[in-house]
Motif scaffolding. Structure first.
Motif, PDB file in Angstrom:
ATOM      1  N   SER A 342       0.830  -1.202   0.000  1.00 21.71           N
ATOM      2  CA  SER A 342       0.000   0.000   0.000  1.00 21.71           C
ATOM      3  C   SER A 342       0.868   1.257   0.000  1.00 21.71           C
ATOM      4  CB  SER A 342      -0.919  -0.010   1.229  1.00 21.71           C
ATOM      5  OG  SER A 342      -1.668   1.185   1.310  1.00 21.71           O
ATOM      6  N   ALA A 343       1.943   1.256   0.797  1.00 17.51           N
ATOM      7  CA  ALA A 343       2.798   2.441   0.883  1.00 17.51           C
ATOM      8  C   ALA A 343       3.563   2.690  -0.414  1.00 17.51           C
ATOM      9  CB  ALA A 343       3.778   2.289   2.048  1.00 17.51           C
ATOM     10  N   LEU A 344       4.071   1.609  -1.026  1.00 20.64           N
ATOM     11  CA  LEU A 344       4.870   1.759  -2.250  1.00 20.64           C
ATOM     12  C   LEU A 344       4.021   1.775  -3.510  1.00 20.64           C
ATOM     13  CD1 LEU A 344       7.912  -0.617  -1.545  1.00 20.64           C
ATOM     14  CD2 LEU A 344       7.774   1.851  -1.218  1.00 20.64           C
ATOM     15  N   GLY A 345       2.776   1.325  -3.396  1.00 22.90           N
ATOM     16  CA  GLY A 345       1.925   1.237  -4.580  1.00 22.90           C
ATOM     17  C   GLY A 345       2.372   0.149  -5.533  1.00 22.90           C
ATOM     18  N   VAL A 346       2.779  -1.001  -4.985  1.00 23.76           N
ATOM     19  CA  VAL A 346       3.271  -2.100  -5.815  1.00 23.76           C
ATOM     20  C   VAL A 346       2.533  -3.384  -5.453  1.00 23.76           C
ATOM     21  CG1 VAL A 346       5.560  -1.069  -6.029  1.00 23.76           C
ATOM     22  CG2 VAL A 346       5.110  -2.694  -4.173  1.00 23.76           C
ATOM     23  N   ASP A 347       2.746  -4.411  -6.274  1.00 24.17           N
ATOM     24  CA  ASP A 347       2.186  -5.736  -6.030  1.00 24.17           C
ATOM     25  C   ASP A 347       3.345  -6.700  -5.781  1.00 24.17           C
ATOM     26  OD1 ASP A 347       0.905  -8.169  -5.978  1.00 24.17           O
ATOM     27  OD2 ASP A 347       0.410  -8.196  -8.125  1.00 24.17           O
ATOM     28  N   LEU A 348       3.530  -7.099  -4.535  1.00 22.95           N
ATOM     29  CA  LEU A 348       4.640  -7.994  -4.209  1.00 22.95           C
ATOM     30  C   LEU A 348       4.379  -9.425  -4.648  1.00 22.95           C
ATOM     31  CD1 LEU A 348       5.696  -6.663  -0.672  1.00 22.95           C
ATOM     32  CD2 LEU A 348       6.825  -6.297  -2.876  1.00 22.95           C
ATOM     33  N   GLY A 349       3.210  -9.686  -5.196  1.00 25.80           N
ATOM     34  CA  GLY A 349       2.963 -10.994  -5.785  1.00 25.80           C
ATOM     35  C   GLY A 349       3.639 -11.145  -7.137  1.00 25.80           C
ATOM     36  N   ASP A 350       4.092 -10.031  -7.726  1.00 21.93           N
ATOM     37  CA  ASP A 350       4.773 -10.028  -9.024  1.00 21.93           C
ATOM     38  C   ASP A 350       6.270 -10.189  -8.783  1.00 21.93           C
ATOM     39  OD1 ASP A 350       6.080  -9.338 -11.408  1.00 21.93           O
ATOM     40  OD2 ASP A 350       4.463  -7.995 -12.016  1.00 21.93           O
ATOM     41  N   ILE A 351       6.848 -11.201  -9.386  1.00 23.91           N
ATOM     42  CA  ILE A 351       8.265 -11.493  -9.124  1.00 23.91           C
ATOM     43  C   ILE A 351       9.173 -10.369  -9.593  1.00 23.91           C
ATOM     44  CG2 ILE A 351       8.713 -12.755 -11.284  1.00 23.91           C
ATOM     45  CD1 ILE A 351      10.339 -14.719  -9.521  1.00 23.91           C
ATOM     46  N   ARG A 352       8.747  -9.652 -10.655  1.00 22.17           N
ATOM     47  CA  ARG A 352       9.568  -8.530 -11.123  1.00 22.17           C
ATOM     48  C   ARG A 352       9.568  -7.389 -10.106  1.00 22.17           C
ATOM     49  NH1 ARG A 352       7.352  -8.565 -17.284  1.00 22.17           N
ATOM     50  NH2 ARG A 352       5.469  -9.139 -16.144  1.00 22.17           N
ATOM     51  N   THR A 353       8.422  -7.171  -9.478  1.00 30.99           N
ATOM     52  CA  THR A 353       8.360  -6.160  -8.429  1.00 30.99           C
ATOM     53  C   THR A 353       9.235  -6.562  -7.251  1.00 30.99           C
ATOM     54  OG1 THR A 353       6.117  -5.528  -9.070  1.00 30.99           O
ATOM     55  CG2 THR A 353       6.819  -4.949  -6.844  1.00 30.99           C
ATOM     56  N   ARG A 354       9.178  -7.836  -6.882  1.00 30.29           N
ATOM     57  CA  ARG A 354       9.998  -8.298  -5.762  1.00 30.29           C
ATOM     58  C   ARG A 354      11.481  -8.120  -6.060  1.00 30.29           C
ATOM     59  NH1 ARG A 354       6.356 -12.629  -5.795  1.00 30.29           N
ATOM     60  NH2 ARG A 354       7.926 -14.185  -6.375  1.00 30.29           N
TER      61      ARG A 354
END
Length: 478
Positions: A342-354
């Motif tokens: 929520s703070a970063l506005g990302v989806d940590l379920g996406d391996i590229r985001t991780r």
């Protein structure tokens, strides 16, 4: 007494077996009373009516240490009371029969009291030993986790003023021993010293992977040779070894050992040292890297330290493993990660985001003690990858996949990454079977000297390399 010796000689002898022997020896019933004169254990037919008010009052006197033994009558029973133990709290042996004990039987009862005291002390010693081992495991794991976080001073404070020699070494290697879980406690006991550590080293059971025993060993320590010998003696074992690094770089050494272990499983002697590349965050221009990472992670500056630590671990281990590692529930791990998303506005379920989040955390972790002399420059993720050293690093990372004998490897690995490291989805994209994709990934592992299917840090490395080459896009901004 020979019959009693045969009972005692059996492993894990039980108190009720000793009481049963005495009951047969004197032709009566036997029980053990606690300090409150309540029955703790006894022969099956021990009569409750024996413990009337008079006998109970006398038993309390014996238990209080006022008398060592006494003879009385309880109903129709002749009763003998004997104190058990040489120090309070005392217990009481009660022998009830239809006649008084003769001298030899009274001597046997006294001998049984001494034996029961020994059995109790042995039980207390066993409990104390198990508690000591449990505490030693907790302290060892805590030290390891402090070093994994790069905080050697915290590791010192956790050791209660008596830091293990490991913390004074200049460099150590992580040895990752793959062995069956049942062997690990035996190995920990075999090498543990009186201080609770393992000489100058430290061995801990991996809280994430059941078959991994993590061994932190200073350079030149003999324990390293012992581990190699264990692997040579047991074909079920394998050993991955990191390069020598400072204790504060234990996390990097651990990742190296994981990669080396993947290679060791296929090596003839099942032992492999790390032969890989430097981590990318070490090659990036410090000011540019810090400028990007600081801006990227600024929204979680005010997050609790626990949230940041859970996020850092979740970039390396499965969420269930993070929960086991920290002794918290998976729901708690998920809640902290949702806060970061929520703070970063990302989806940590996406391996590229991780991969991007992992890189930012690694940069800040590496330069956490560096105070910039000037304001950090604004930078994008692409700015980080413009360095010639990064270009060389990326080419080296992907070169093993350009094997002329296996022309499908590079495209298969790229499709697998684009499918979120999901072999089934990658197979659908490529028009192959899942078995074919998995087999190619295993071949890629051997060529890359990397564990792709279990170590996510290896996947991140490939994503960085493919991003630099323009074949996979990583989003570098929240």
């Amino acid at each position: 007494m020979e019959d009693l010796l045969r009972v005692v000689a059996r492993p894990a002898v039980a108190v009720d077996e000793v009481l049963g022997w005495l009951g047969k020896r004197v032709g009566g019933e036997v029980a053990v009373l606690g300090a409150d004169a309540g029955v703790e254990c006894g022969t099956a037919a021990f009569p409750d009516e024996v413990l009337g008010d008079d006998v109970t009052a006398l038993a309390r006197r014996v238990a209080a240490g006022r008398v060592a033994s006494a003879v009385t009558v309880g109903g129709a029973w002749s009763v003998r009371l004997e104190r058990i133990g040489g120090r309070p709290p005392y217990r009481v042996l009660v022998v009830a029969g239809h006649r008084a004990l003769v001298k030899e039987e009274a001597v046997a009862a006294s001998g049984v009291c001494a034996l029961l005291d020994l059995l109790r002390r042995a039980g207390e010693t066993d409990v104390a030993r198990r508690e000591y081992e449990r505490k030693a495991r907790q302290v060892g794991l805590g030290l390891f986790m402090a070093l994994m976080a790069g905080d050697a001073m915290l590791a010192r404070r956790m050791s209660g003023g008596a830091p293990p020699p490991l913390l004074d070494c200049e460099r150590l290697r992580v040895h990752l021993l793959r062995c069956v879980p049942d062997d690990q406690d035996r190995l920990l006991r075999a090498y543990r010293d009186a201080s609770g550590f393992h000489g100058r080293g430290l061995m801990v059971r991996c809280p994430v992977y059941d078959e991994h025993l993590i061994c932190l060993i200073p350079e030149g320590e003999g324990l390293a040779g012992e581990l190699r010998g264990l692997v040579g003696e047991n074909r079920r074992y394998a050993l991955g070894i990191s390069t020598p690094l400072p204790p504060a770089a234990t996390a990097e050494a651990y990742e190296q050992a994981r990669h080396a272990l993947a290679v060791a499983r296929n090596a003839p002697d099942r032992v492999a040292g790390y032969q890989g590349r430097e981590p990318l965050d070490r090659l990036l221009p410090p000011d540019v890297a810090m400028g990007w990472a600081d801006a990227f992670l600024r929204p979680i500056d005010s997050a609790p330290a626990m949230t940041v630590e859970i996020t850092r671990l979740a970039m390396r281990f499965p969420r269930a493993g993070v929960a086991r590692l920290l002794g918290i529930s998976r729901n708690t791990v998920a809640a902290h990660l949702r806060r970061v998303e929520s703070a970063l506005g990302v989806d940590l379920g996406d391996i590229r985001t991780r991969a991007v989040v992992a890189l930012a955390l690694a940069i800040l972790g590496r330069h956490r003690d560096t105070v910039p002399a000037r304001p950090l420059p604004a930078a994008t993720l692409d700015d980080l990858f413009e360095s010639p050293s990064v270009a060389s690093w990326a080419a080296s990372a992907l070169q093993p996949l350009d094997d002329p004998a296996r022309p499908q490897l590079r495209s298969t690995v790229r499709a697998w990454l684009e499918a979120g490291a999901d072999a089934r989805h990658a197979a659908r994209r490529l028009g192959n079977s899942r078995t074919t994709v998995t087999a190619r990934l295993r071949a890629a592992e051997r060529l890359l000297d990397r564990d792709l299917l279990a170590a996510e840090s290896s996947v991140h490395e490939l994503l960085y390399a493919f991003h630099h080459c323009g074949e996979i896009r990583l989003d570098g901004a929240p």
